[in-house]
Design a protein around this motif. Sequence first.
Motif, mmCIF file in Angstrom:
data_model
loop_
_atom_site.group_PDB
_atom_site.id
_atom_site.type_symbol
_atom_site.label_atom_id
_atom_site.label_comp_id
_atom_site.label_asym_id
_atom_site.label_seq_id
_atom_site.Cartn_x
_atom_site.Cartn_y
_atom_site.Cartn_z
ATOM 1 N N GLN A 126 0.824 -1.210 0.000
ATOM 2 C CA GLN A 126 0.000 0.000 0.000
ATOM 3 C C GLN A 126 0.856 1.258 0.000
ATOM 4 O O GLN A 126 0.599 2.205 -0.752
ATOM 5 N N VAL A 127 1.894 1.287 0.830
ATOM 6 C CA VAL A 127 2.761 2.467 0.911
ATOM 7 C C VAL A 127 3.505 2.678 -0.405
ATOM 8 O O VAL A 127 3.617 3.817 -0.896
ATOM 9 N N ALA A 128 4.023 1.594 -0.989
ATOM 10 C CA ALA A 128 4.754 1.718 -2.246
ATOM 11 C C ALA A 128 3.870 2.291 -3.343
ATOM 12 O O ALA A 128 4.286 3.180 -4.100
ATOM 13 N N ARG A 129 2.645 1.812 -3.421
ATOM 14 C CA ARG A 129 1.745 2.318 -4.455
ATOM 15 C C ARG A 129 1.351 3.763 -4.167
ATOM 16 O O ARG A 129 1.274 4.591 -5.083
ATOM 17 N N LEU A 130 1.087 4.074 -2.901
ATOM 18 C CA LEU A 130 0.698 5.429 -2.530
ATOM 19 C C LEU A 130 1.792 6.426 -2.872
ATOM 20 O O LEU A 130 1.522 7.519 -3.383
ATOM 21 N N PHE A 131 3.045 6.062 -2.610
ATOM 22 C CA PHE A 131 4.172 6.961 -2.833
ATOM 23 C C PHE A 131 4.720 6.916 -4.262
ATOM 24 O O PHE A 131 5.580 7.718 -4.606
ATOM 25 N N GLY A 132 4.251 5.971 -5.069
ATOM 26 C CA GLY A 132 4.747 5.862 -6.438
ATOM 27 C C GLY A 132 6.150 5.301 -6.522
ATOM 28 O O GLY A 132 6.923 5.654 -7.414
ATOM 29 N N LEU A 143 1.866 -2.099 15.328
ATOM 30 C CA LEU A 143 0.444 -1.943 15.589
ATOM 31 C C LEU A 143 -0.122 -0.740 14.829
ATOM 32 O O LEU A 143 -1.229 -0.807 14.283
ATOM 33 N N CYS A 144 0.624 0.355 14.775
ATOM 34 C CA CYS A 144 0.178 1.523 14.017
ATOM 35 C C CYS A 144 0.187 1.238 12.516
ATOM 36 O O CYS A 144 -0.671 1.731 11.774
ATOM 37 N N ALA A 145 1.163 0.454 12.056
ATOM 38 C CA ALA A 145 1.182 0.048 10.654
ATOM 39 C C ALA A 145 -0.043 -0.798 10.324
ATOM 40 O O ALA A 145 -0.631 -0.680 9.245
ATOM 41 N N LEU A 146 -0.436 -1.646 11.260
ATOM 42 C CA LEU A 146 -1.635 -2.455 11.071
ATOM 43 C C LEU A 146 -2.868 -1.561 10.973
ATOM 44 O O LEU A 146 -3.725 -1.758 10.104
ATOM 45 N N ALA A 147 -2.967 -0.568 11.861
ATOM 46 C CA ALA A 147 -4.098 0.358 11.812
ATOM 47 C C ALA A 147 -4.134 1.091 10.475
ATOM 48 O O ALA A 147 -5.205 1.255 9.865
ATOM 49 N N PHE A 148 -2.982 1.549 10.009
ATOM 50 C CA PHE A 148 -2.873 2.204 8.703
ATOM 51 C C PHE A 148 -3.384 1.279 7.598
ATOM 52 O O PHE A 148 -4.195 1.674 6.752
ATOM 53 N N SER A 149 -2.924 0.036 7.619
ATOM 54 C CA SER A 149 -3.262 -0.906 6.553
ATOM 55 C C SER A 149 -4.748 -1.254 6.553
ATOM 56 O O SER A 149 -5.368 -1.361 5.493
ATOM 57 N N ILE A 200 13.625 8.624 -3.036
ATOM 58 C CA ILE A 200 13.196 8.147 -1.719
ATOM 59 C C ILE A 200 12.003 8.995 -1.304
ATOM 60 O O ILE A 200 12.034 10.223 -1.436
ATOM 61 N N VAL A 201 10.960 8.337 -0.838
ATOM 62 C CA VAL A 201 9.787 9.052 -0.345
ATOM 63 C C VAL A 201 9.514 8.566 1.071
ATOM 64 O O VAL A 201 9.409 7.367 1.316
ATOM 65 N N VAL A 202 9.442 9.503 1.994
ATOM 66 C CA VAL A 202 9.185 9.164 3.398
ATOM 67 C C VAL A 202 8.024 10.002 3.894
ATOM 68 O O VAL A 202 7.597 10.950 3.234
ATOM 69 N N GLY A 203 7.532 9.673 5.070
ATOM 70 C CA GLY A 203 6.455 10.481 5.593
ATOM 71 C C GLY A 203 5.886 9.950 6.881
ATOM 72 O O GLY A 203 6.376 8.990 7.464
ATOM 73 N N GLU A 204 4.831 10.610 7.310
ATOM 74 C CA GLU A 204 4.107 10.263 8.526
ATOM 75 C C GLU A 204 2.758 9.657 8.142
ATOM 76 O O GLU A 204 2.006 10.267 7.383
ATOM 77 N N GLY A 205 2.471 8.463 8.671
ATOM 78 C CA GLY A 205 1.234 7.778 8.314
ATOM 79 C C GLY A 205 0.091 8.016 9.270
ATOM 80 O O GLY A 205 -0.966 7.394 9.131
ATOM 81 N N GLN A 206 0.241 8.917 10.233
ATOM 82 C CA GLN A 206 -0.765 9.119 11.276
ATOM 83 C C GLN A 206 -2.146 9.415 10.719
ATOM 84 O O GLN A 206 -3.157 9.004 11.307
ATOM 85 N N SER A 207 -2.238 10.107 9.601
ATOM 86 C CA SER A 207 -3.536 10.516 9.061
ATOM 87 C C SER A 207 -4.453 9.348 8.753
ATOM 88 O O SER A 207 -5.670 9.491 8.743
ATOM 89 N N ILE A 208 -3.871 8.198 8.474
ATOM 90 C CA ILE A 208 -4.664 7.047 8.047
ATOM 91 C C ILE A 208 -4.622 5.982 9.137
ATOM 92 O O ILE A 208 -3.595 5.350 9.370
ATOM 93 N N GLY A 209 -5.722 5.830 9.841
ATOM 94 C CA GLY A 209 -5.854 4.756 10.817
ATOM 95 C C GLY A 209 -5.376 5.067 12.209
ATOM 96 O O GLY A 209 -5.711 4.349 13.153
ATOM 97 N N VAL A 210 -4.567 6.094 12.390
ATOM 98 C CA VAL A 210 -3.970 6.390 13.696
ATOM 99 C C VAL A 210 -4.502 7.747 14.172
ATOM 100 O O VAL A 210 -4.258 8.768 13.548
#
Length: 452
Positions: free
Chosen positions: A120-126, A335-341, A260-270
């Motif tokens: 999911q992250v790879a596709r989201l970030f291209g 656990l936060c990665a799981l919530a994101f997913s 390289i694309v990095v970021g904060e995933g808090q917006s989704i699921g957390v």
Amino acid sequence: MRYLPLTPDDRSEMLAKIGAASIDDLFIDVPEAARLTGPIRDLPDHASELSVERHFKSLSAQNTVAGDVPFFLGAGAYRHHVPASVDHLIQRGEFLTAYTPYQPEIAQGTLQMLFEFQSQVARLFGCDVANASMYDGSTACWEAVSMAARVTKKRKAILSSGLHPHYVSVTRTMAKFTRDQIVHRDPTLAAATDIDDLIDAVDDETSCVVVQYPDILGRIGDLSKLAKAVHAKGALLVAVVTEPVALGAITSPGEMGADIVVGEGQSIGVGLQFGGPYVGLFACQAKFVRQMPGRLCGETVDATGKRGFVLTLSTREQHIRREKATSNICTNSGLCALAFSIHMTLLGERGLRELAALNHALACQAADRLAQLPGVELINDSFFNEFTLRLPKEARPVVQALAERDVLGGVSLGRLYADNADLQNGLIVAVTETTTAEDIEALASALKEALA
């Protein structure tokens, strides 16, 4: 029984080996004002469990809960609606108790979840590949700078003026120990991003250019031209995304040439927390995968041909020789990665695009309304769900005045850039799908009063 594996002689020998006179020398990087010289004042030596519970409940009652008032705070942490099913699923015993797959052959569920998260992250970030998560966005940003130095064998990182100042601070702190040169300046209250300035600044000594997308002021720039200029100098382009919902509406950084694309995933699921735990996202193009920090889960088949999952790459010090490790990141934010997913799965591609469109439409509604107020100027020509206003007076006391009217009206640039006089009137306003038309009108009314 206390566990004391070292004798005083052992400790003395260890301190002598590293050249420290005492254990206190190990904490010399902690500012003296922050060090304790005795017990914490104003705390009793002991208290009953009941009295402690009552005390902390009284303290928590002083907080203004995000969902109770019109809420427009952002600047790297955003209030989105998290479906109740996310919390229900992450609390299932098989997820909640799972720590880290040191024995992957008996942690297939955890590995499969991380594999889906990476996809999911790879596709989201291209990008071609993503790792199994990191601590948060700021540490992921530093890891990208460190990775770029390993790839390019250069030690100069140019940070965009639009990069979140907290990310800049973390990067500077870590660079002190690696001797990377960090080049950065504060942003200006202008509609244009600093992409042209970054192109002019990149040279043959540059390892990477780090740019936030959208940036701290909410501005959205085309990274394609920057990517070409960076690559022409043998450097890497690092893109930082603090609001991943935006990528449901705008072109992904990887598609525009980011390495390289990095970021904060808090917006989704957390949900919003008091500083965490959050979840760092990290992705890159395939040719750099062996320099990527953290861990990578992969799909394979077992001896009977059945689908299975493995730790494909673990370039951290717990798995390989310390001198060969790409990072000392000790675990992923599982656990936060799981919530994101889970949240991302519930949304799907169409749902993410619809969510992004709703965010943008409400932000446009808010920007248009607030820009009508006397003396208020909208800085942005482009934005997703976050924009910056120039107020006719200093923003920090205005934010306080709004809070006294039960409106959490945004993040003042003076809070983020206390020493920059040119930014004190700036106010960052974030709008998400949780914002109503009534909330926008309440902010407009309260802001008009605060500016009067």
